[in-house]
Design an enzyme around this catalytic site. Sequence first.
Site, PDB file in Angstrom:
ATOM      1  N   LYS A  68       0.842  -1.205   0.000  1.00  0.00           N
ATOM      2  CA  LYS A  68       0.000   0.000   0.000  1.00  0.00           C
ATOM      3  C   LYS A  68       0.881   1.261   0.000  1.00  0.00           C
ATOM      4  O   LYS A  68       0.658   2.190  -0.789  1.00  0.00           O
ATOM      5  CB  LYS A  68      -0.878  -0.023   1.258  1.00  0.00           C
ATOM      6  CG  LYS A  68      -1.770   1.174   1.429  1.00  0.00           C
ATOM      7  CD  LYS A  68      -2.640   0.973   2.654  1.00  0.00           C
ATOM      8  CE  LYS A  68      -3.648   2.083   2.769  1.00  0.00           C
ATOM      9  NZ  LYS A  68      -4.804   1.724   3.539  1.00  0.00           N
ATOM     10  N   HIS A 183       8.025   9.699  20.579  1.00  0.00           N
ATOM     11  CA  HIS A 183       8.662  10.027  21.848  1.00  0.00           C
ATOM     12  C   HIS A 183       7.748  10.842  22.751  1.00  0.00           C
ATOM     13  O   HIS A 183       8.107  11.943  23.167  1.00  0.00           O
ATOM     14  CB  HIS A 183       9.998  10.755  21.610  1.00  0.00           C
ATOM     15  CG  HIS A 183      11.020  10.443  22.653  1.00  0.00           C
ATOM     16  ND1 HIS A 183      11.787  11.385  23.264  1.00  0.00           N
ATOM     17  CD2 HIS A 183      11.369   9.273  23.203  1.00  0.00           C
ATOM     18  CE1 HIS A 183      12.573  10.809  24.138  1.00  0.00           C
ATOM     19  NE2 HIS A 183      12.342   9.526  24.122  1.00  0.00           N
ATOM     20  N   HIS A 218      15.399  20.890  18.958  1.00  0.00           N
ATOM     21  CA  HIS A 218      14.613  19.648  18.789  1.00  0.00           C
ATOM     22  C   HIS A 218      15.230  18.879  17.624  1.00  0.00           C
ATOM     23  O   HIS A 218      16.396  18.513  17.672  1.00  0.00           O
ATOM     24  CB  HIS A 218      13.144  20.056  18.580  1.00  0.00           C
ATOM     25  CG  HIS A 218      12.127  18.967  18.669  1.00  0.00           C
ATOM     26  ND1 HIS A 218      12.406  17.685  19.065  1.00  0.00           N
ATOM     27  CD2 HIS A 218      10.779  18.986  18.412  1.00  0.00           C
ATOM     28  CE1 HIS A 218      11.289  16.956  19.047  1.00  0.00           C
ATOM     29  NE2 HIS A 218      10.290  17.726  18.651  1.00  0.00           N
ATOM     30  N   GLY A 254      23.152  17.951  20.249  1.00  0.00           N
ATOM     31  CA  GLY A 254      23.191  16.487  20.333  1.00  0.00           C
ATOM     32  C   GLY A 254      23.462  16.006  21.749  1.00  0.00           C
ATOM     33  O   GLY A 254      23.614  14.802  21.970  1.00  0.00           O
ATOM     34  N   PHE A 255      23.507  16.935  22.712  1.00  0.00           N
ATOM     35  CA  PHE A 255      23.706  16.545  24.119  1.00  0.00           C
ATOM     36  C   PHE A 255      22.578  17.086  24.975  1.00  0.00           C
ATOM     37  O   PHE A 255      22.048  18.163  24.714  1.00  0.00           O
ATOM     38  CB  PHE A 255      25.049  17.071  24.648  1.00  0.00           C
ATOM     39  CG  PHE A 255      26.190  16.241  24.153  1.00  0.00           C
ATOM     40  CD1 PHE A 255      26.626  15.147  24.877  1.00  0.00           C
ATOM     41  CD2 PHE A 255      26.773  16.522  22.930  1.00  0.00           C
ATOM     42  CE1 PHE A 255      27.646  14.345  24.393  1.00  0.00           C
ATOM     43  CE2 PHE A 255      27.796  15.726  22.433  1.00  0.00           C
ATOM     44  CZ  PHE A 255      28.232  14.633  23.166  1.00  0.00           C
ATOM     45  N   HIS A 257      18.977  16.347  27.474  1.00  0.00           N
ATOM     46  CA  HIS A 257      17.591  15.985  27.158  1.00  0.00           C
ATOM     47  C   HIS A 257      16.679  16.475  28.260  1.00  0.00           C
ATOM     48  O   HIS A 257      17.080  16.489  29.427  1.00  0.00           O
ATOM     49  CB  HIS A 257      17.448  14.467  27.003  1.00  0.00           C
ATOM     50  CG  HIS A 257      16.239  14.089  26.233  1.00  0.00           C
ATOM     51  ND1 HIS A 257      15.005  13.914  26.833  1.00  0.00           N
ATOM     52  CD2 HIS A 257      16.061  13.902  24.912  1.00  0.00           C
ATOM     53  CE1 HIS A 257      14.131  13.611  25.893  1.00  0.00           C
ATOM     54  NE2 HIS A 257      14.731  13.605  24.722  1.00  0.00           N
ATOM     55  N   ARG A 266      18.085   5.485  23.076  1.00  0.00           N
ATOM     56  CA  ARG A 266      18.145   5.436  21.617  1.00  0.00           C
ATOM     57  C   ARG A 266      19.579   5.673  21.138  1.00  0.00           C
ATOM     58  O   ARG A 266      20.018   5.138  20.128  1.00  0.00           O
ATOM     59  CB  ARG A 266      17.192   6.475  21.024  1.00  0.00           C
ATOM     60  CG  ARG A 266      15.754   6.293  21.496  1.00  0.00           C
ATOM     61  CD  ARG A 266      14.901   7.501  21.186  1.00  0.00           C
ATOM     62  NE  ARG A 266      15.410   8.708  21.811  1.00  0.00           N
ATOM     63  CZ  ARG A 266      14.938   9.928  21.589  1.00  0.00           C
ATOM     64  NH1 ARG A 266      13.933  10.092  20.747  1.00  0.00           N
ATOM     65  NH2 ARG A 266      15.446  10.979  22.205  1.00  0.00           N
ATOM     66  N   ASP A 308      20.221  12.356  18.553  1.00  0.00           N
ATOM     67  CA  ASP A 308      20.701  13.129  17.407  1.00  0.00           C
ATOM     68  C   ASP A 308      22.210  13.074  17.202  1.00  0.00           C
ATOM     69  O   ASP A 308      22.689  13.277  16.099  1.00  0.00           O
ATOM     70  CB  ASP A 308      20.271  14.596  17.556  1.00  0.00           C
ATOM     71  CG  ASP A 308      18.819  14.788  17.185  1.00  0.00           C
ATOM     72  OD1 ASP A 308      18.333  14.032  16.332  1.00  0.00           O
ATOM     73  OD2 ASP A 308      18.170  15.692  17.746  1.00  0.00           O
TER      74      ASP A 308
END
Length: 372
Positions: A68, A183, A218, A254-255, A257, A266, A308
Amino acid sequence: MNKKIGGLAGVIAGETAICTVGKEGLGLTYRGYDIRALATSSTFEEVAWLLIYGQLPDRRELQTYREKLMRLREIPAILKQLLEQIPLHTNPMDVLRTACSVLGMLEPEQNTHRAEDIANRLIAVFPGILLYWYHFHQSGNRIHTQSDEETTAGHFLTLLQGDKPNPEWRHVLDVSLILYAEHEFNASTFAARITASTESDFYSAITSGIGTLRGPLHGGANEAAMELISRFKTPDEAERGVRTLLENKEKIMGFGHRVYKISDPRSDIIRPLSQKLSEKAEDGYLFAISERIEALMWQEKHLFPNLDFYSATAYHFCKIPTFFFTPLFVISRITGWSAHILEQRRDNRLIRPAANYIGPASRTYPLMTERA
Ligand code: ACO
């Protein structure tokens, strides 16, 4: 400002049955399944089905779903014409945001039987939209947006690189799409839910998500991380450079959260995949640079890489241009956004929080002649 109120940190803003990061930020699951099991044993299309329809597909459902998605890859002629007008130097996130909006006019929700089919259409057509626009402006080629590849990862790489994809690259991209799919109440998902809560249409909610994901705090962080890593030629040079950035109070992309405080599960999955790819890559030394930055960030700030950081080098080693990193996040996250839009609609109440007013007290309006 009260740091707790600022950014809604720690505030429970609603209920969801789709995903949890666990109470301590240690147990990421999609519909109850551990992210490590999904990344090891599933494919992105299985995860897409799981998120959108609520349970894992059986073999037949998965095959039907893949077929599909393959049928839904064609771009409407009007949208192709529009893509040809968008200049090459446009941010590809803007291309996707605009294309989503245009599809909302060409294939409006009121003409669609099931909202789930809009999610499927967007997952299927976004790789073609991005790469049609890209190749047209790079070489003047109007590429076919169909391929024999059954997977979204393989399809994207085929349209990008014009050949059968390297199986290892396809696998790594597939895993990354699983990791990026969902997430909980992250910023872009929350934006999509807010839009859905006004009873707006599906495309508007997804467009809100894309616009929110674009920012470097983000989704845009994977591109910013690559830009940082590729500034350096050796780990020592990277250590000096990052120390200087930290001294200047700059953020290292990238560091860190909002939810995770010790590690991002992840990142632990994508990191070894990036490392393996680096062994065959011509600029594999970038992995050693990433490792040094990781060690330094832990030592100096007790901060760990989020998804990331190592996705950036993983994508780079698959020869994906950096400006496609965040759009790939979109292609994956459509699944999570869609699941949340559907969930919001099932038990909707307008999302409209209150603000703590800190402006002037009520005062008399001065006429123009009375203003100094
Ligand atoms: N580099 C340097 N210092 C950092 C970083 C970083 N990446 N992240 C947080 N800090 C520091 C902050 O400066 C702050 O220090 P202070 O208390 O001395 O002022 C402290 O750690 C807490 O940081 P906040 O920004 O308050 O944390 P918040 O929860 O608001 O932000 C965020 C989380 C936005 C992810 C932040 O860590 C950041 O900006 N990281 C870089 C961007 C990034 O990688 N985003 C991707 C997120 S994951 C994803 O989208 C898949």
